[in-house]
Write a protein that holds these residues in place. Sequence first.
Motif, short mmCIF file in Angstrom:
data_model
loop_
_atom_site.label_atom_id
_atom_site.label_comp_id
_atom_site.label_asym_id
_atom_site.label_seq_id
_atom_site.Cartn_x
_atom_site.Cartn_y
_atom_site.Cartn_z
N LEU A 177 8.70 -1.00 -3.21
CA LEU A 177 8.86 -2.44 -3.44
C LEU A 177 9.04 -2.72 -4.94
CD1 LEU A 177 9.01 -5.01 -1.81
CD2 LEU A 177 6.54 -5.28 -2.05
N ALA A 178 8.28 -2.00 -5.77
CA ALA A 178 8.44 -2.17 -7.22
C ALA A 178 9.85 -1.77 -7.63
CB ALA A 178 7.41 -1.33 -7.96
N ARG A 179 10.36 -0.70 -7.03
CA ARG A 179 11.69 -0.21 -7.35
C ARG A 179 12.76 -1.19 -6.86
NH1 ARG A 179 13.41 4.85 -8.78
NH2 ARG A 179 15.46 5.46 -8.06
N GLN A 180 12.48 -1.84 -5.75
CA GLN A 180 13.43 -2.80 -5.19
C GLN A 180 13.69 -3.95 -6.16
OE1 GLN A 180 12.59 -3.78 -1.05
NE2 GLN A 180 13.01 -5.92 -1.51
N TYR A 181 12.66 -4.36 -6.89
CA TYR A 181 12.83 -5.45 -7.86
C TYR A 181 13.30 -4.94 -9.22
CZ TYR A 181 10.62 -8.84 -4.74
OH TYR A 181 10.34 -9.67 -3.70
N SER A 189 0.84 -1.20 0.00
CA SER A 189 0.00 0.00 0.00
C SER A 189 0.87 1.25 0.00
CB SER A 189 -0.91 0.01 1.23
OG SER A 189 -0.11 -0.06 2.40
N GLY A 190 0.30 2.33 -0.53
CA GLY A 190 0.92 3.64 -0.46
C GLY A 190 2.35 3.67 -0.96
N GLU A 191 3.21 4.24 -0.13
CA GLU A 191 4.61 4.40 -0.51
C GLU A 191 5.32 3.06 -0.69
OE1 GLU A 191 6.56 6.86 2.31
OE2 GLU A 191 5.38 8.65 1.84
#
Lengths: 297, 376
Positions: A188-192, A181-183
């Motif tokens: 998390l998308a950026r982490q992958y 959720s939110g930030e």
Amino acid sequence: MCKNVKKFCPIFATLIFLFAFACAKKPAPSVPAAQGITANYGVAAIGELACDSPEWQRAVETVVPLLPQDLTDPKQTVLTLAEIRVKALCDDTAVAFRIEWQDVTQDMVEEGSRFSDAVAVQLPPVAGGEVPDPTMGQAGLPVHIHVWKASYERALDLGDWSLRQDFPNATVDHYPSDAASGEDKESLARQYAVGLAAGNPMAAKRLSSVDDLWAEGFGSLQPLPVQASKGSAQWGNGRWAVVISRPLALAEWPGGEGLQKGQNTFAAFAVWDGSQNQAGSRKMRTAWVPLRLGGAL
Amino acid sequence: MARVYNWQINRTMSYWYGEARPKRQFAAVFDINKCIACQTCTLACKTTWTSGRGQEYMFWNNVESKPYGSYPLAYDFKILDKLGPQPWEGERYEGSTIFEAAPAGERLLGYLPESADYAHPNVGEDEIVGAVDGGMAMELPQPVWMFYLARICNHCTYPACLAACPRGAIYKRPEDGIVLVDQKRCRGYRECVRACPYKRVFFNSHTRVSEKCIGCFPLGEQDVQPRCFTECIGKIRLRGWISTPSAANEDNPIDYLVHVQKVALPLMPQLGLEPNVYYIPPIHVPEPFLVQLFGPGAKRAVERYKHAHTENKKLAALINLFGCTSHVIPRFRVGDGTVAALGDKGEELVTVPIREPVTVRTAFDAKRGVPRLNVT
């Protein structure tokens, strides 16, 4: 006599028709690469030029032969294209190149075993002085390279990436970032997406179909600190027509004070055919072609 | 090309760069005989590293069912076929490596898999071929055997991916020998994908750059084994460091298995990359296939492993140490009925019995007056 006239009349008529037809279908005037490329100026809004802008009809076309990239491994020793046709226009602050070439396949997907069609224009950072090596410059003598890719053009059209753009019938059960959720979702998308997290411009959302780069020899390609060039493209009847426009000079670009209208310099080009799995050094290139930045229309 | 020494093929060979071994080299031994293909390693890796967009069909760790299973499809057959029949003379490889077989204009012999080759990571294991009626038996024209091959990046001493990158965007860390793709420098040419014969580099079409197994280096920097090791249910994996043969140390578990006992073998050493994941080969597979996959030492490895409990207590003890600690194991010590994993300074990390105590329970529980089932 009369009989002869009657006899030859149909022949004359046919010749006249053929002459008229030939005149009507005569291609835009073109000159060989040795005569160079003249970027006529006086055209407003260079950055807004599209492939089919009428202004291009007033530009002289230069036919530039392609060479294999046979200098560094991996090589492209087979020429899959003989030549490109280049026009150029400029104004006080920018120059645009319209590059046209034959390519029977429109390769816009970059995925797994699929490669994108692409074209690049290379310029010395300044006019005059020692000319850099035409093959991506050399140590101490860099070049600016502006690469247009069909896949970038597609990404601009399609927006956010999804697997179904490349594989329409694919399904994906779950991305962990979607459930956050939110930030957390974005982080998390950026982490992958490690390329993105590492700050690689290749991974960033496309804002232009052209990459602004500089190099000092093979393998040294780097993004210029400011991305400013624009692209426009059309594919039809087995031909690409691509416009790459760039500022003549930008203070943030390294290598000197930049280019100015009225100067004589050089341009070189490279073409990649995606259907032939061409990418990186697997390309067709040109020698330096004289470029005149200015000339009355 | 430079000339470098590759101890796995017992000779010098051509490589794009000169020999530059790291201070320490990441290494692992996988005991194939223990693998049950539960894919816990695969999922441990997937959830940790490759659950994002563009990574849908990307498995840095996978387990394939040999002989036919492979991911991407037929990667092993394809490169062996391209290389063609090549000779070993004893333990010296006299054939061409992929670097020596490079066609004109190429840095090495490689190929690019088709996109669809990545679509079936578990082929050979999970497809249904049809129902078999009661009483039927299946007869095959060849001996019936199979085994599971778990694979990660081999963090090779002479990586093909690194040699192939025209931008120098792939590097081998001097501190641990782990091979990484510089995510900021890569421009997605996929020369590395073409080059790696094990096909352990993957193109991410979302980020437009290539990615690969990173050996869980953030864990390794804390002396912890990678996720696919610590989550392994079958306890088939041991992570440590490998020395060159001349510097082998009997107290180093990897050195002991690879150099001293020679029971753990590299995958397709004839390709010339000096891969650093070593396999204890399966004991029930025809020798020609094992030799093709693991080199000429396969028969000796199988025999020594099979007879470890009767003929080599130290080897048997070490095999029992796999999966007993999440710590990287640089050293080990065999005691009286126990085996201990030791840290760099000799500190004890874990001690386990060489043989677990065996308790036999009768089929009938007289106290409760009931028969015992497996679940009781």
